[in-house]
Design a protein around this motif. Structure first.
Motif, mmCIF file in Angstrom:
data_model
loop_
_atom_site.group_PDB
_atom_site.id
_atom_site.type_symbol
_atom_site.label_atom_id
_atom_site.label_comp_id
_atom_site.label_asym_id
_atom_site.label_seq_id
_atom_site.Cartn_x
_atom_site.Cartn_y
_atom_site.Cartn_z
ATOM 1 N N UNK A 1 0.843 -0.993 0.081
ATOM 2 C CA UNK A 1 0.094 -0.040 0.020
ATOM 3 C C UNK A 1 0.969 1.351 0.092
ATOM 4 N N UNK A 2 1.877 1.160 0.830
ATOM 5 C CA UNK A 2 2.879 2.265 0.774
ATOM 6 C C UNK A 2 3.374 2.495 -0.639
ATOM 7 N N UNK A 3 3.514 1.638 -1.333
ATOM 8 C CA UNK A 3 4.215 1.788 -2.538
ATOM 9 C C UNK A 3 3.117 1.807 -3.758
ATOM 10 N N UNK A 4 2.029 2.109 -3.298
ATOM 11 C CA UNK A 4 0.894 2.245 -4.541
ATOM 12 C C UNK A 4 0.605 0.865 -5.089
ATOM 13 N N UNK A 5 0.720 -0.114 -4.509
ATOM 14 C CA UNK A 5 0.624 -1.568 -5.331
ATOM 15 C C UNK A 5 -0.800 -1.911 -4.740
ATOM 16 N N UNK A 6 -1.962 -1.916 -5.950
ATOM 17 C CA UNK A 6 -3.284 -2.347 -5.422
ATOM 18 C C UNK A 6 -3.569 -3.611 -5.332
ATOM 19 N N UNK A 7 -4.629 -3.910 -4.671
ATOM 20 C CA UNK A 7 -5.117 -5.166 -4.391
ATOM 21 C C UNK A 7 -5.333 -5.958 -5.653
ATOM 22 N N UNK A 8 -5.804 -5.321 -6.986
ATOM 23 C CA UNK A 8 -5.909 -5.879 -8.191
ATOM 24 C C UNK A 8 -4.600 -6.483 -8.644
ATOM 25 N N UNK A 9 -3.598 -5.573 -8.528
ATOM 26 C CA UNK A 9 -2.272 -5.957 -8.936
ATOM 27 C C UNK A 9 -1.664 -7.233 -8.199
ATOM 28 N N UNK A 10 -1.984 -7.218 -6.952
ATOM 29 C CA UNK A 10 -1.659 -8.410 -5.914
ATOM 30 C C UNK A 10 -2.381 -9.436 -6.136
ATOM 31 N N UNK A 11 -3.655 -9.273 -6.474
ATOM 32 C CA UNK A 11 -4.370 -10.675 -6.781
ATOM 33 C C UNK A 11 -3.791 -11.345 -8.089
ATOM 34 N N UNK A 12 -3.604 -10.484 -9.134
ATOM 35 C CA UNK A 12 -3.296 -10.721 -10.566
ATOM 36 C C UNK A 12 -1.828 -11.569 -10.380
ATOM 37 N N UNK A 13 -1.043 -10.928 -9.410
ATOM 38 C CA UNK A 13 0.368 -11.822 -9.351
ATOM 39 C C UNK A 13 0.042 -13.038 -8.488
ATOM 40 N N UNK B 1 0.266 -16.160 -20.382
ATOM 41 C CA UNK B 1 0.961 -14.673 -20.434
ATOM 42 C C UNK B 1 2.158 -14.747 -19.415
ATOM 43 N N UNK B 2 3.091 -13.966 -19.583
ATOM 44 C CA UNK B 2 4.302 -13.807 -19.259
ATOM 45 C C UNK B 2 4.381 -13.912 -17.603
ATOM 46 N N UNK B 3 5.124 -14.742 -16.944
ATOM 47 C CA UNK B 3 5.326 -15.092 -15.676
ATOM 48 C C UNK B 3 5.918 -13.781 -14.891
ATOM 49 N N UNK B 4 5.153 -13.157 -13.877
ATOM 50 C CA UNK B 4 5.678 -11.882 -13.108
ATOM 51 C C UNK B 4 7.006 -12.251 -12.660
ATOM 52 N N UNK B 5 7.272 -13.390 -12.085
ATOM 53 C CA UNK B 5 8.436 -13.849 -11.445
ATOM 54 C C UNK B 5 9.755 -13.587 -12.412
ATOM 55 N N UNK B 6 9.611 -13.907 -13.698
ATOM 56 C CA UNK B 6 10.488 -13.898 -14.746
ATOM 57 C C UNK B 6 10.462 -12.470 -15.606
ATOM 58 N N UNK B 7 9.695 -11.779 -15.362
ATOM 59 C CA UNK B 7 9.318 -10.591 -16.289
ATOM 60 C C UNK B 7 10.158 -9.298 -16.062
ATOM 61 N N UNK B 8 10.873 -9.346 -14.951
ATOM 62 C CA UNK B 8 11.457 -7.993 -14.451
ATOM 63 C C UNK B 8 12.952 -7.996 -14.915
ATOM 64 N N UNK B 9 13.404 -9.302 -15.298
ATOM 65 C CA UNK B 9 14.921 -9.442 -15.713
ATOM 66 C C UNK B 9 15.852 -8.834 -14.702
ATOM 67 N N UNK B 10 15.738 -9.379 -13.443
ATOM 68 C CA UNK B 10 16.641 -8.979 -12.292
ATOM 69 C C UNK B 10 18.098 -8.901 -12.418
ATOM 70 N N UNK B 11 18.806 -8.006 -11.840
ATOM 71 C CA UNK B 11 20.155 -7.820 -11.783
ATOM 72 C C UNK B 11 21.012 -9.094 -11.221
ATOM 73 N N UNK B 12 20.639 -10.123 -11.578
ATOM 74 C CA UNK B 12 21.340 -11.352 -10.492
ATOM 75 C C UNK B 12 22.764 -11.242 -10.417
ATOM 76 N N UNK B 13 23.173 -11.360 -9.069
ATOM 77 C CA UNK B 13 24.584 -11.344 -8.975
ATOM 78 C C UNK B 13 25.430 -9.930 -9.570
#
Length: 274
Positions: free
Chosen positions: A25-37, A79-91
């Motif tokens: 909530x502090x970061x403006x993340x809505x319930x709808x976005x949370x439910x989608x993930x 649909x793209x998997x949210x866990x793989x969609x952000x291209x994290x800076x691993x290592x």
């Protein structure tokens, strides 16, 4: 799914989700976005982690496991998997360079502390450290970044001194979320393992806490936990790194695994007097 989870499970879920919901909530993340993930993750976990031996995981079985409509499951899997969609800076490179500084025998003194380093010119300089652990990134770029996040400084002898044990870019919210996601994933994986295994097979997961501490004492408790916790993690880093093939190519064995130890401090104001 026909059975409702027991009340104890619901209470535990509410407790662990509360700080997460507050953060969202502090970061403006809505319930709808949370439910989608959450819906995508329920489908993804059911599809990947609950397969029957020798059988293809069907949409019908995923529906039984998750309670999500079978038609919706097909759409979610497309649909793209949210866990793989952000291209994290691993290592990321600054982190790898700092870890090398903390564990490489060429860059630590006899007590195990990181040595102050000349920028270049010496045999074991900051530039050599970057070359060894940073790939093709330039030493100046790394130095500027570590100065920006207050991870290094220069002493009166103009040598570079490591001031922090971890690379936490204060202004990079995406990187902070990546670090948070990895840390909570590790903790929850341990909790899940311990729920399913006998005590003799349990992984380390311990907390020391007291619930009648005066608020005025918290500053001292907070400082001491930080100092002693960081010292403990430095010791762990020294011996654990020697089991890693990237650091010690002479380690014998097969396969590839990730292992580590995490500790954390928390405080919760239960009662406040005016």
């Amino acid at each position: 799914m026909s059975q409702s989870p027991p009340n104890a499970s619901k209470a535990a879920l509410a407790k662990l989700l509360r700080p997460l919901v507050k953060l969202l909530i502090k970061q403006g993340f809505s319930y709808a976005s949370f439910a989608e993930v959450a819906r995508h993750l329920f489908v993804d976990v059911a599809a990947q982690d609950f397969k029957l031996p020798g059988k293809r995981q069907s949409a019908s079985r995923i529906s039984v496991l998750t309670g999500i409509n079978r038609k919706d499951i097909s759409k979610i899997l497309d649909r793209p998997n949210p866990a793989e969609n952000q291209n994290p800076k691993v290592g990321n490179r600054p982190s790898r360079i700092m870890q090398g500084w903390l564990r490489d025998k060429d860059f630590i003194n006899e007590s195990g502390a990181p040595k102050p380093l000349h920028f270049e010119g010496a045999q074991y300089s900051f530039s050599e450290l970057v070359r060894r652990y940073g790939g093709d990134v330039t030493p100046r770029a790394v130095f500027d970044e570590l100065v920006r996040v207050d991870a290094v400084s220069k002493n009166p002898q103009e040598k570079i001194v490591l001031c922090s044990n971890a690379y936490v870019p204060q202004g990079d919210l995406d990187e902070k979320f990546r670090i948070m996601g990895r840390a909570t994933h590790d903790l929850f994986s341990t909790l899940d393992h311990n729920l399913d295994h006998a005590p003799y097979m349990a992984r380390l997961q311990r907390t020391v806490a007291y619930s009648n501490i005066p608020i005025e004492s918290l500053a001292q408790v907070r400082l001491r936990s930080k100092e002693e916790g960081e010292q403990f993690l430095l010791q762990v880093n020294q011996w654990l790194s020697q089991q890693d093939l990237d650091v010690n190519p002479n380690v014998k064995g097969t396969g590839k695994a990730r292992a580590g130890i995490g500790i954390y401090y928390f405080e919760d104001i239960l009662e406040e007097h005016c």
